[in-house]
Design a protein around this motif. Structure first.
Motif, PDB file in Angstrom:
ATOM      1  N   GLN A  42       0.857  -1.184   0.000  1.00 64.28           N
ATOM      2  CA  GLN A  42       0.000   0.000   0.000  1.00 64.28           C
ATOM      3  C   GLN A  42       0.892   1.233   0.000  1.00 64.28           C
ATOM      4  N   ASN A  43       0.888   1.977  -1.110  1.00 57.89           N
ATOM      5  CA  ASN A  43       1.838   3.071  -1.285  1.00 57.89           C
ATOM      6  C   ASN A  43       1.126   4.407  -1.479  1.00 57.89           C
ATOM      7  N   ASN A  44       1.757   5.460  -1.036  1.00 54.82           N
ATOM      8  CA  ASN A  44       1.164   6.797  -1.108  1.00 54.82           C
ATOM      9  C   ASN A  44       2.183   7.814  -1.601  1.00 54.82           C
ATOM     10  N   PHE A  45       1.675   8.834  -2.271  1.00 56.91           N
ATOM     11  CA  PHE A  45       2.505   9.918  -2.796  1.00 56.91           C
ATOM     12  C   PHE A  45       1.978  11.225  -2.214  1.00 56.91           C
ATOM     13  N   LEU A  46       2.842  11.994  -1.555  1.00 61.23           N
ATOM     14  CA  LEU A  46       2.431  13.212  -0.876  1.00 61.23           C
ATOM     15  C   LEU A  46       3.189  14.420  -1.403  1.00 61.23           C
TER      16      LEU A  46
ATOM     17  N   SER B 132      -3.757  15.683   5.093  1.00 66.59           N
ATOM     18  CA  SER B 132      -4.867  14.758   4.842  1.00 66.59           C
ATOM     19  C   SER B 132      -4.433  13.314   5.068  1.00 66.59           C
ATOM     20  N   PHE B 133      -3.250  12.966   4.577  1.00 64.83           N
ATOM     21  CA  PHE B 133      -2.726  11.608   4.758  1.00 64.83           C
ATOM     22  C   PHE B 133      -2.570  11.281   6.242  1.00 64.83           C
ATOM     23  N   ILE B 134      -1.968  12.201   6.991  1.00 60.64           N
ATOM     24  CA  ILE B 134      -1.717  11.973   8.416  1.00 60.64           C
ATOM     25  C   ILE B 134      -3.030  11.824   9.181  1.00 60.64           C
ATOM     26  N   ASN B 135      -3.951  12.745   8.951  1.00 59.41           N
ATOM     27  CA  ASN B 135      -5.217  12.711   9.692  1.00 59.41           C
ATOM     28  C   ASN B 135      -6.055  11.488   9.336  1.00 59.41           C
ATOM     29  N   GLN B 136      -6.089  11.133   8.053  1.00 59.66           N
ATOM     30  CA  GLN B 136      -6.854   9.949   7.634  1.00 59.66           C
ATOM     31  C   GLN B 136      -6.231   8.663   8.194  1.00 59.66           C
ATOM     32  N   SER B 137      -4.906   8.614   8.209  1.00 64.22           N
ATOM     33  CA  SER B 137      -4.214   7.425   8.727  1.00 64.22           C
ATOM     34  C   SER B 137      -4.502   7.235  10.207  1.00 64.22           C
ATOM     35  N   HIS B 138      -4.463   8.333  10.976  1.00 62.96           N
ATOM     36  CA  HIS B 138      -4.768   8.234  12.409  1.00 62.96           C
ATOM     37  C   HIS B 138      -6.226   7.857  12.632  1.00 62.96           C
ATOM     38  N   LYS B 139      -7.115   8.459  11.870  1.00 62.94           N
ATOM     39  CA  LYS B 139      -8.543   8.197  12.040  1.00 62.94           C
ATOM     40  C   LYS B 139      -8.897   6.752  11.710  1.00 62.94           C
ATOM     41  N   ASN B 140      -8.311   6.229  10.620  1.00 67.69           N
ATOM     42  CA  ASN B 140      -8.661   4.888  10.137  1.00 67.69           C
ATOM     43  C   ASN B 140      -7.700   3.807  10.623  1.00 67.69           C
ATOM     44  N   HIS B 141      -6.683   4.211  11.388  1.00 71.95           N
ATOM     45  CA  HIS B 141      -5.671   3.273  11.908  1.00 71.95           C
ATOM     46  C   HIS B 141      -5.007   2.495  10.772  1.00 71.95           C
ATOM     47  N   THR B 142      -4.655   3.223   9.727  1.00 69.72           N
ATOM     48  CA  THR B 142      -4.006   2.603   8.575  1.00 69.72           C
ATOM     49  C   THR B 142      -2.521   2.922   8.553  1.00 69.72           C
ATOM     50  N   HIS B 143      -1.797   2.152   7.770  1.00 68.23           N
ATOM     51  CA  HIS B 143      -0.338   2.261   7.698  1.00 68.23           C
ATOM     52  C   HIS B 143       0.088   2.137   6.243  1.00 68.23           C
TER      53      HIS B 143
ATOM     54  N   ASN C 149       6.489   7.773  10.980  1.00 69.56           N
ATOM     55  CA  ASN C 149       5.826   6.883  11.941  1.00 69.56           C
ATOM     56  C   ASN C 149       4.719   6.057  11.298  1.00 69.56           C
ATOM     57  N   LEU C 150       4.100   6.609  10.257  1.00 68.02           N
ATOM     58  CA  LEU C 150       2.961   5.944   9.610  1.00 68.02           C
ATOM     59  C   LEU C 150       3.368   5.128   8.383  1.00 68.02           C
ATOM     60  N   SER C 151       4.677   5.037   8.118  1.00 70.02           N
ATOM     61  CA  SER C 151       5.162   4.370   6.899  1.00 70.02           C
ATOM     62  C   SER C 151       6.335   3.444   7.230  1.00 70.02           C
TER      63      SER C 151
END
Length: 408
Positions: free
Chosen positions: A82-86, A116-127, A160-162
């Motif tokens: 699962q990859n993201n580009f910021l 948006s990435f940080i807040n969504q990751s914390h809210k949804n507990h995703t990594h 921390n989220l990656s």
């Protein structure tokens, strides 16, 4: 794939699989780094260093395309990652989202602003397995409730989220105190983790000589030196004593080559005229760039030939020809021949807000001076084919003209 003209940032950043050998080696090195550390017990960070125009975003665009193809390949060690580009720049984000619409396995949802990435990751507990960050020097380095960022440092949160974080970094492109970075601050953040790095040095954007690039860097380090005799055999470098004449020259270049614009530093008081904020320099009168509600970057809208661009609309983009106005805060100390900053004349106060962790007034003054000079560096390095200069300060303007006459 969408096809645009050769001046389009989309076309320049879209994966074309035609990189230099050095860029190809870098891509291979990063992908090996990701594969090697994907299952590690600690985070890993790969940093790409490089000045403006050294091809950082081109490499990242191709890298993310490759990563997404590998994530969809059952035979790849990066399968199902699962990859993201910021990127913390709304105009550049528009370009990446447009690219995503035409590339297989590269989706618009893969591209986001850091907050948006940080807040969504914390809210949804995703990594995230692999997170790629363009323009990491624009990340917030303190909390900013206005932008809904409530932690202390965006880069730290992203790491921390990656599992793997890949970023590009240029300390000369830091423009605001709330996103203040230098190399030492970066190293403090990434030091605890597994690290890899690469330094990009070849200038791809500007057809200017290395000597002229060096002159720009010296100028934005406060040193005004004579212009090099060699500015680049195919580079159009000029100094003007009249901003309106510079505008007329840029209009002609725009008619012939496209994407040529006038840009300026801050330093012009907000006097609304017909709802617009104008810049006046003698016979020159043009409004600042307006908020861009379209999906097309500011520099590629035809009507913006009638506006003055800022560091916020131009950073990260190519212009064929750029006319740079050095505003009132930038002046010449004739005794030392140094470029100085008068903070009392700087009008973009939002960019220079106080920080709790920078309490030394002298240190904070130096940082604010450097941020303004960084904006000059960003603006001067926009032009692919040419750079035109005009300075508001009379002493600086006269000295620039004197040096320019020496090489002509």
């Amino acid at each position: 794939m969408i096809k645009l003209d050769s001046n389009s940032t989309f076309e320049k950043l879209a994966p074309v699989h035609q990189l230099t050998k050095a860029q190809q080696r870098l891509l291979k090195q990063i992908k090996q780094f990701a594969i090697q550390h994907l299952q590690d017990n600690q985070h890993a960070v790969f940093t790409i260093y490089g000045d403006a125009g050294t091809g950082k975003s081109v490499v990242l665009s191709q890298l993310f395309y490759d990563l997404q193809q590998m994530a969809a390949d059952s035979k790849s060690p990066l399968f199902k990652t699962q990859n993201n580009f910021l990127v913390n720049h709304p105009e550049i984000l528009k370009v990446y989202k447009k690219i995503a619409g035409g590339e297989q396995h590269v989706l618009k949802k893969n591209f986001n602003r850091p907050t948006s990435f940080i807040n969504q990751s914390h809210k949804n507990h995703t990594h995230s397995d692999i997170t790629v960050i363009d323009e990491a020097h624009l990340l917030l380095s303190e909390g900013d409730h206005y932008n809904n960022f409530y932690q202390h440092n965006q880069l730290q949160e992203i790491i921390n989220l990656s599992q793997i974080t890949i970023l590009v970094f240029d300390p000369r492109q830091t423009l605001r105190t709330k996103s203040f970075w230098n190399t030492d601050r970066l190293h403090q953040i990434i030091k605890p983790y597994t690290n890899g790095e690469y330094h990009l040095t070849h200038q791809f954007r500007m057809a200017a000589s290395d000597d002229l690039i060096q002159w720009i860097n010296h100028f934005t380090d406060e040193h005004l030196t004579h212009f090099p005799k060699n500015v680049g055999s195919k580079y159009d470098f000029r100094v003007f004593d009249d901003a309106e004449k510079m505008r007329q020259a840029i209009v002609k270049r725009n008619q012939k080559y496209g994407t040529s614009r006038i840009v300026s530093t801050s330093g012009y008081p907000s006097t609304l005229d017909g709802g617009k904020h104008y810049i006046h320099e003698g016979n020159f009168k043009m409004p600042w760039d307006q908020y861009n509600y379209t999906a097309t970057p500011w520099a590629e809208l035809p009507e913006t030939i009638n506006e003055v661009g800022s560091m916020f609309t131009c950073q990260g983009f190519d212009l064929n020809y750029v006319g740079v106005i050095l505003g009132p805060p930038i002046y010449l100390d004739s005794k030392t021949n140094q470029v100085k900053i008068d903070l009392s004349k700087y009008t973009d106060t939002e960019s220079l807000k106080k920080r709790k962790d920078l309490q030394d007034p002298k240190q904070f003054k130096r940082i604010k001076d450097q941020l303004i000079l960084n904006s000059v560096n960003v603006l001067m390095k926009r032009g692919v084919k040419g750079l035109y200069l005009f300075a508001h300060d009379k002493k600086l303007r006269n000295k620039l003209i004197q040096y320019y006459q020496e090489i002509n």
